[in-house]
Design an enzyme around this catalytic site. Structure first.
Site, mmCIF file in Angstrom:
data_model
loop_
_atom_site.group_PDB
_atom_site.id
_atom_site.type_symbol
_atom_site.label_atom_id
_atom_site.label_comp_id
_atom_site.label_asym_id
_atom_site.label_seq_id
_atom_site.Cartn_x
_atom_site.Cartn_y
_atom_site.Cartn_z
ATOM 1 N N ASN A 31 0.810 -1.228 0.000
ATOM 2 C CA ASN A 31 0.000 0.000 0.000
ATOM 3 C C ASN A 31 0.844 1.281 0.000
ATOM 4 O O ASN A 31 0.413 2.299 -0.531
ATOM 5 C CB ASN A 31 -1.020 -0.008 1.147
ATOM 6 C CG ASN A 31 -0.393 0.039 2.508
ATOM 7 O OD1 ASN A 31 0.722 -0.427 2.706
ATOM 8 N ND2 ASN A 31 -1.096 0.615 3.456
ATOM 9 N N GLU A 57 4.898 -3.748 12.315
ATOM 10 C CA GLU A 57 3.935 -2.651 12.120
ATOM 11 C C GLU A 57 2.746 -3.279 11.409
ATOM 12 O O GLU A 57 2.862 -3.685 10.250
ATOM 13 C CB GLU A 57 4.536 -1.541 11.244
ATOM 14 C CG GLU A 57 5.763 -0.859 11.827
ATOM 15 C CD GLU A 57 5.466 -0.056 13.078
ATOM 16 O OE1 GLU A 57 4.294 0.241 13.360
ATOM 17 O OE2 GLU A 57 6.425 0.260 13.801
ATOM 18 N N CYS A 105 -2.955 1.677 6.551
ATOM 19 C CA CYS A 105 -3.052 1.103 7.896
ATOM 20 C C CYS A 105 -3.735 2.097 8.830
ATOM 21 O O CYS A 105 -4.393 1.716 9.781
ATOM 22 C CB CYS A 105 -1.672 0.741 8.415
ATOM 23 S SG CYS A 105 -0.527 2.117 8.403
#
Ligand code: NAP
Length: 486
Positions: free
Chosen positions: A158, A256, A290
Site C-alpha cells: 500500500n 507494524e 493502515c
C-alpha cells in the site's frame, strides 16, 4: 496482455551482491495494473538458493559496512535522495500503475522517501551513546549502539516505497546490511527504488532485493539463521506468524501491523472540519492505509448533520485511473481485495447496517473500482466495526457521551490511530490520554505522519517498536556496555 509486445512492459530482476540477476528457469510472475488489467511487467520469483545467496552476501558485506564511518554512510543516502529527485515522476507513475493510488499521492510518497533519506543521513550523526558515572575510582563506563547484522525488510504494497525507506534507511545508517522483500504487487516499484540505491554507489552486498511470494521467498528470508533482525510491515496475521517463528531463533523483530482506526466526533466539534478530515482519512489511497479511518464514532445529537456533510464530500470525490488528472480515488489493488470489500459490505447489511452512499462496484470503469461507501446504524461489535477491511468503507457508530465514544474506540483488538474532533480542552486532553493508540490526532484525520515523529501502534497493531523517528534505532541497534579501568 495479448496485444502487448515485450518492449511494452518492464522486467524486474533480483539484486544480489551488486548485480542484477534473473530468476532461475525464467520463473517470473506478472504485475498487473488494477485500473486496466494491463500487464505492467514481469518480476523474478527468487529460488530459495537465491534467498540464501542474498543473505550470505549481505552477511559478507556487513563487516565492511559496519566499519564505514557514519558520515560516509550518510553521504550515500544523501546521494540517493538527489537521485530519487531525478526519477520521482518515473517511480511515482509505476507505483500508480502497479497498485492504483492516484498520481499526486504516489508523487507525495516519493517525497517521503527523499525526506527519509535526508532525515536518516542527518540523524545518523546523533547515534549517541551514554556515559554512566562509575562506581569505582579510575574507571569509566560507556554504552554504545552497535548494528545487528543482516536486516530482513519485508513490506506491503500500500506504500510501496515510503515504508521501505523507513526500514532500509534506518538499517543502513546504523551499519546493518539489508535484504528487502517487497510485496509482489509492487515488485517493479521496488526495482526502481533499488536501481537508485545502486546508482548511489552502496558497496556490493550492502543492499539486496529479492522478489517472489511471501509464503515462500518471504518466509525463507525471515527464517534464515544469518538474518539478525526482521523489520516487517503488513497484516497482523502474517506478523503473528513471523513473531512465532522468531521466538525460536531469538531474532529481533519489529512489527507494524493492521488497524481499525476511529474518528471520534463530539457534539461541540467543528463539523465541517471533522467531515473534511473523515473523508480524507477514509477514502484516500482507496481506504488501503493502515491508518485509514474506518469508524466514525459520533455523539447522537450531531450525527445527522455530520453524516450529511460527510456524504456530500464523499459523493464529490472523483473515481478513476490514478494516472488521469483530477482523480481522487483509484481502484483497489487487486480482485481479491475487491471481493473482500464486497463481502464486508454484504455482512454489514446482514447485521443491520444501512448504506448512506456507495456500496457498489463501479463496473463501467473496468478495473477493480469500488464506490467510497458509508454505512450507518453500525453497532460497536458488528463485523465491520471490528475487523480491518482495507478498502473504502466507513462505519458510522452513534454514542451518547465522550465516555461511551472512548470505550467504543478502545474496544477492538487494534490500537494504531485515533482522531478526536472537539473544541473542548478537557475532552481533547482526556482523549489523548485515554485512547489506546500509538497515534492520536486532535482535530485532524487519522492519517498523517511527520518526519521525526515515532510511528507505530499499540495492542495487535504492532509489538511496541516505532519507525520514522530516531526511535527506529532501537530496532536496528543493540547496546554494548564498555568498562575501562585506567
Ligand atoms: P501481508 O499480506 O501481511 O504482506 C506483507 C508482506 O509480507 C508482503 O511482502 C508479503 O509478500 C509478505 N508475506 C506474506 N506472507 C509471508 C510469510 N509467511 N512470511 C514472510 N513474508 C510474508 O500484508 P499486505 O496485504 O501486503 O498489506 C496490508 C496490511 O499491511 C494491512 O493489514 C495494513 O494495515 C498493514 N499495514 C500496516 C502498516 C503500519 O505501519 N502499521 C502500514 C501499512 C500497511 P507477498 O505480498 O509477495 O505475498
Amino acid at each position: 496482455m495479448s496485444s502487448q509486445t515485450k518492449t511494452d512492459f518492464l522486467q524486474g530482476d533480483l539484486y544480489i551482491n551488486g548485480k542484477w540477476v534473473s530468476a532461475p528457469d525464467q520463473s517470473y510472475f506478472e504485475s498487473l495494473n488494477p485500473a486496466t488489467g494491463e500487464l505492467v511487467g514481469i518480476c523474478a520469483a527468487a529460488s530459495s538458493e537465491q534467498v540464501d545467496e542474498a543473505v550470505t552476501k549481505a552477511n559478507e558485506a556487513y563487516s565492511l559496512w559496519k566499519n564505514t564511518p557514519i558520515p560516509e554512510r550518510a553521504a550515500y543516502l544523501t546521494k540517493a535522495a538527489q537521485l530519487f529527485e531525478r526519477r520521482k515522476e518515473e517511480l511515482a507513475s509505476i507505483m500508480t500503475k502497479e497498485m492504483g493510488k492516484v498520481l499526486p499521492e504516489s508523487l507525495g510518497e516519493v517525497g517521503v522517501v527523499i525526506a527519509t533519506a535526508h532525515y536518516m543521513a542527518g540523524e545518523g550523526r546523533r547515534l549517541f551513546g551514554e556515559t554512566v558515572p562509575a562506581g569505582f575510582a579510575d574507571r569509566n563506563v560507556r554504552m554504545v549502539r552497535e548494528p545487528l547484522g543482516v536486516a530482513a525488510c519485508i513490506t506491503p504494497w500500500n506504500f510501496p516505497v515510503a515504508l521501505a525507506s523507513y526500514k532500509i534507511f534506518a538499517a543502513l545508517i546504523t551499519g546493518n546490511t539489508v535484504v528487502w522483500k517487497p510485496a509482489s504487487e509492487v515488485a517493479l516499484s521496488a526495482k526502481i527504488f533499488v536501481e537508485v540505491l545502486a546508482e548511489a554507489g552502496f558497496p556490493a552486498g550492502v543492499v539486496n532485493l529479492i522478489t517472489g511470494s511471501g509464503r515462500t521467498v518471504g518466509q525463507t528470508l525471515a527464517e534464515h539463521s544469518d538474518v539478525k533482525v526482521i523489520s516487517f510491515t503488513g497484516s497482523t496475521e502474517v506478523g503473528q506468524k513471523l513473531a512465532e517463528m522468531s521466538s525460536t531463533t531469538l531474532k529481533r523483530i519489529s512489527l507494524e501491523l493492521g488497524g481499525k482506526n476511529a474518528v471520534i466526533v463530539l457534539k461541540d466539534a467543528d463539523l465541517d472540519k471533522a467531515a473534511d478530515g473523515i473523508v480524507k482519512s477514509a477514502f484516500t489511497t482507496t481506504g488501503q492505509r493502515c491508518t485509514a479511518a474506518s469508524r466514525v464514532i459520533v455523539e447522537r445529537s450531531v450525527k445527522e448533520r455530520l453524516v450529511q456533510k460527510v456524504e456530500e464530500l464523499t459523493k464529490s470525490m472523483k473515481i478513476g485511473n490514478g494516472l488521469e488528472e483530477g482523480k481522487q480515488v483509484g481502484p483497489l489493488v487487486n480482485e481479491d481485495q475487491l471481493h473482500t470489500v464486497e463481502k464486508y459490505v454484504k455482512t454489514a447489511i446482514e447485521e443491520g447496517g444501512k448504506i448512506v452512499t456507495g456500496g457498489q462496484r463501479v463496473k463501467e470503469l473496468g478495473g477493480y473500482y469500488y464506490e467510497p461507501t458509508i454505512i450507518e446504524n453500525v453497532k460497536p461489535n458488528d463485523t465491520i466495526a471490528q475487523e480491518e477491511i482495507f478498502g473504502p468503507v466507513l462505519a458510522i457508530i452513534e454514542v451518547d457521551s465522550y465516555e461511551e465514544a472512548m470505550e467504543v474506540n478502545n474496544g477492538t483488538i487494534y490500537g494504531l490511530s485515533t482522531s478526536i474532533y472537539t473544541e473542548s480542552l478537557h475532552y481533547a486532553n482526556r482523549g489523548a490520554k485515554e485512547a489506546v493508540s500509538g497515534l492520536v490526532y486532535i482535530n485532524n484525520g487519522t492519517s498523517n505522519a511527520e518526519m521525526g515523529v515515532a510511528f507505530g501502534g499499540m495492542k495487535m497493531s504492532g509489538n511496541g517498536h516505532r519507525e520514522v523517528s530516531h526511535h527506529a534505532f532501537d530496532v536496528m541497534t543493540e547496546w554494548k556496555s564498555i568498562y575501562t579501568n585506567y
